[in-house]
Design a protein around this motif. Structure first.
Motif, PDB file in Angstrom:
ATOM      1  N   THR A 181       0.826  -1.219   0.000  1.00  0.00           N
ATOM      2  CA  THR A 181       0.000   0.000   0.000  1.00  0.00           C
ATOM      3  C   THR A 181       0.857   1.266   0.000  1.00  0.00           C
ATOM      4  O   THR A 181       0.351   2.355  -0.259  1.00  0.00           O
ATOM      5  N   THR A 182       2.135   1.140   0.325  1.00  0.00           N
ATOM      6  CA  THR A 182       3.038   2.295   0.345  1.00  0.00           C
ATOM      7  C   THR A 182       4.140   2.086  -0.688  1.00  0.00           C
ATOM      8  O   THR A 182       4.876   1.092  -0.611  1.00  0.00           O
ATOM      9  N   ASP A 233      -0.215   6.575  -6.461  1.00  0.00           N
ATOM     10  CA  ASP A 233      -0.076   6.838  -5.028  1.00  0.00           C
ATOM     11  C   ASP A 233       1.384   6.864  -4.563  1.00  0.00           C
ATOM     12  O   ASP A 233       1.661   6.999  -3.370  1.00  0.00           O
TER      13      ASP A 233
END
Length: 556
Positions: free
Chosen positions: A147-148, A184
């Motif tokens: 997610t990062t 992201d």
């Protein structure tokens, strides 16, 4: 093991104890932070002409760790790091350790399926990746728990002018960064800047905590994550400290050349941990295939030590610019990762005036298990003797007993540096760790006075009419031919004898023929060991650290 069962202790250089304090620090973070305070003003790492000090590294590591914590990562979470040798690597490593996380070292040359296996197998929640490989990440990220995402460029920490020029060349001239879309993702510099705004809590780990998942090469099946703990890596750092400070003074102004990638266990422990721990500046080589960068590093720095593999040393010995260098500062050259050929070691000593010292280890031993003495007891052609706190034996598998001296068998290792096990693979772990002994899969022997020699990998052994032929032995002979640049021996099927030896050769001189090689081999090898087939190639397949991949040659 009692002292009388360790004949190798008689060959330890003066001052090296049989046992060191492997419990000196509860965690690797504690050890490295103490080092950073001790050598705060000294340069810690250098890359493409930019130095960062121990103090700067401490600060940037804290900022990076704070960013990861701010993004919700909790102690024990996995962070994949996928980049060549850049200043960003040690910063990411220290940030991960400070935040109580686990580093998952990842080869940047991995294909998307290989990345997917490693990221899903480890359960990585975050990744730090050089932008050159981000397009591959884009293909598989949806199948992972990541997610990062933090991307970085080759020139990101080199300063506005040099960094900008470097990135222009990499992106626009050489077109080494395929277009990618990771909406992201943040840049490494953004993560550092954001991290400075947040406080990083103190995480106190335990000696038995896994802090690195180091994946095996996958040459014997699916790639597995070796769980390396605080205790494993602190122990190996302490063992190496005792060994290398016999030659290298703590806090020396000399520097250590690091051409091997830090994501590989050899450079990870020997350079990023052990050399770092004695206050030595590591000079990072981003692309070791560009030998001009190694030549330039020697010219620009006082190189007292370097690590490498046989293929790299062999290539440098054949580089005209390297041959002209001044080696007066060089004190230590460490070879590992694959067997160092006798002819290469002898030529290295003649050119540089420094012995090419071979050691031995595996991912599963963090990695160092044996080293050659750095004095007149050095024995070329052997992997030396077990380092402090380490026992090594040769196991005779058929009779289930310890082999006698000069008898061949499987090398087995016991010591505080032996991994906890393979991540989520208890059955595989049970196959290789038996009664505390790590079964290495390497065939070797011990001399009467305690020096060990690797004969070959179990899986690489060639069986000719019931006789064992060890490729290393054949390659050692052929490599001594003046017209041979590189070679590899494998077994191929034969109706008559089960298998025969096939030789793959890269020529140094075009005039070399098969007949010439076979005649040369006949001078040193018995009949069944002589290559029956010879194939000349422009190059040989190699791993990320330059290890020749016999498996690919066999499959071809």
């Amino acid at each position: 093991m009692n002292t009388d069962q360790r004949p190798w202790l008689a060959h330890y250089p003066a001052g090296i104890p049989a046992n060191v304090d492997v419990d000196a620090f509860p965690t690797l973070k504690d050890m490295l932070e103490a080092t950073m305070k001790k050598f705060a003003k000294k340069p810690a790492f250098s890359c493409m002409g930019r130095d960062i000090s121990y103090h700067e590294l401490d600060q940037m590591g804290t900022a990076f760790g704070a960013y990861l914590h701010y993004r919700g990562l909790q102690p024990g979470d996995k962070v994949a790091v996928m980049m060549p040798n850049l200043l960003q690597y040690p910063i990411a490593l220290h940030g991960i350790l400070k935040a109580g996380l686990v580093i998952v070292n990842t080869n940047p040359l991995y294909t998307p399926p290989e990345m997917k296996h490693q990221f899903t197998d480890s359960g990585a929640k975050a990744v730090v990746i050089a932008e050159n490989f981000a397009a591959n990440l884009e293909q598989i990220i949806q199948d992972t728990e990541i997610t990062t995402v933090i991307t970085t460029s080759i020139g990101e920490l080199l300063g506005w002018v040099k960094g900008g020029l470097t990135n222009f060349v990499v992106r626009s001239v050489k077109k080494m960064v395929p277009t990618f879309n990771l909406p992201d993702a943040v840049t490494f510099q953004t993560a550092l800047d954001e991290g400075k705004k947040h406080r990083l809590p103190t995480f106190s780990g335990q000696p038995g905590d896994t802090i690195a998942l180091q994946y095996t090469g996958g040459t014997t099946g699916v790639s597995k994550g070796a769980m390396l703990t605080n205790a494993n890596l602190v122990a190996n750092a302490q063992q190496m400290y005792a060994w290398i400070t016999q030659l290298l003074k703590e806090g020396t102004d000399g520097r250590m050349l690091c051409p091997l990638p830090l994501y590989h266990i050899f450079a990870f422990t020997v350079n990023a941990v052990a050399a770092f721990n004695i206050g030595m500046c590591n000079v990072l080589i981003t692309n070791p295939r560009d030998q001009s960068t190694i030549v330039k590093a020697f010219k620009d720095n006082k190189i007292e030590a370097m690590t490498g593999v046989n293929t790299l040393f062999n290539a440098l010995l054949n580089n005209k610019d390297f041959q002209k260098l001044d080696f007066r500062h060089l004190k230590l050259t460490g070879g590992g990762g694959m067997a160092v050929q006798r002819v290469v070691a002898e030529r290295w000593q003649k050119l540089t005036g420094t012995a090419l010292t071979e050691g031995y280890g595996l991912t599963e031993t963090s990695p160092v298990a044996t080293m050659n003495p750095f004095n007149d007891k050095l024995r070329i052609g052997t992997i030396g003797v077990p380092i402090p706190n380490t026992a090594v034996r040769v196991w005779h598998e058929e009779d289930q007993r310890v082999a006698t001296t000069e008898e061949r068998g499987e090398i087995q290792v016991k010591g505080p540096q032996v991994m906890k096990g393979y991540y989520n693979r208890p059955e595989d772990t049970a196959k290789v760790i038996k009664d505390g002994w790590l079964c290495t899969g390497d065939i070797g022997m011990m001399s009467e006075d305690g020096f060990f020699k690797i004969v070959d990998r179990k899986k690489d052994m060639i069986l000719v009419s019931g006789f064992n032929v060890y490729p290393n032995e054949v390659e050692d002979v052929i490599a001594a031919h003046p017209k041979v640049l590189e070679c590899a021996a494998v077994g191929i099927p034969s109706e008559k004898s089960g298998e025969v030896v096939k030789l793959f050769v890269v020529k140094k001189e075009d005039s070399l023929t098969k007949e010439e090689l076979v005649a040369f081999a006949r001078e040193s090898l018995t009949g069944y060991k002589i290559p029956k087939e010879v194939e000349f190639r422009e190059s040989l397949p190699k791993s990320n650290v330059g290890k020749i991949l016999r498996r690919e040659l066999r499959e071809a």
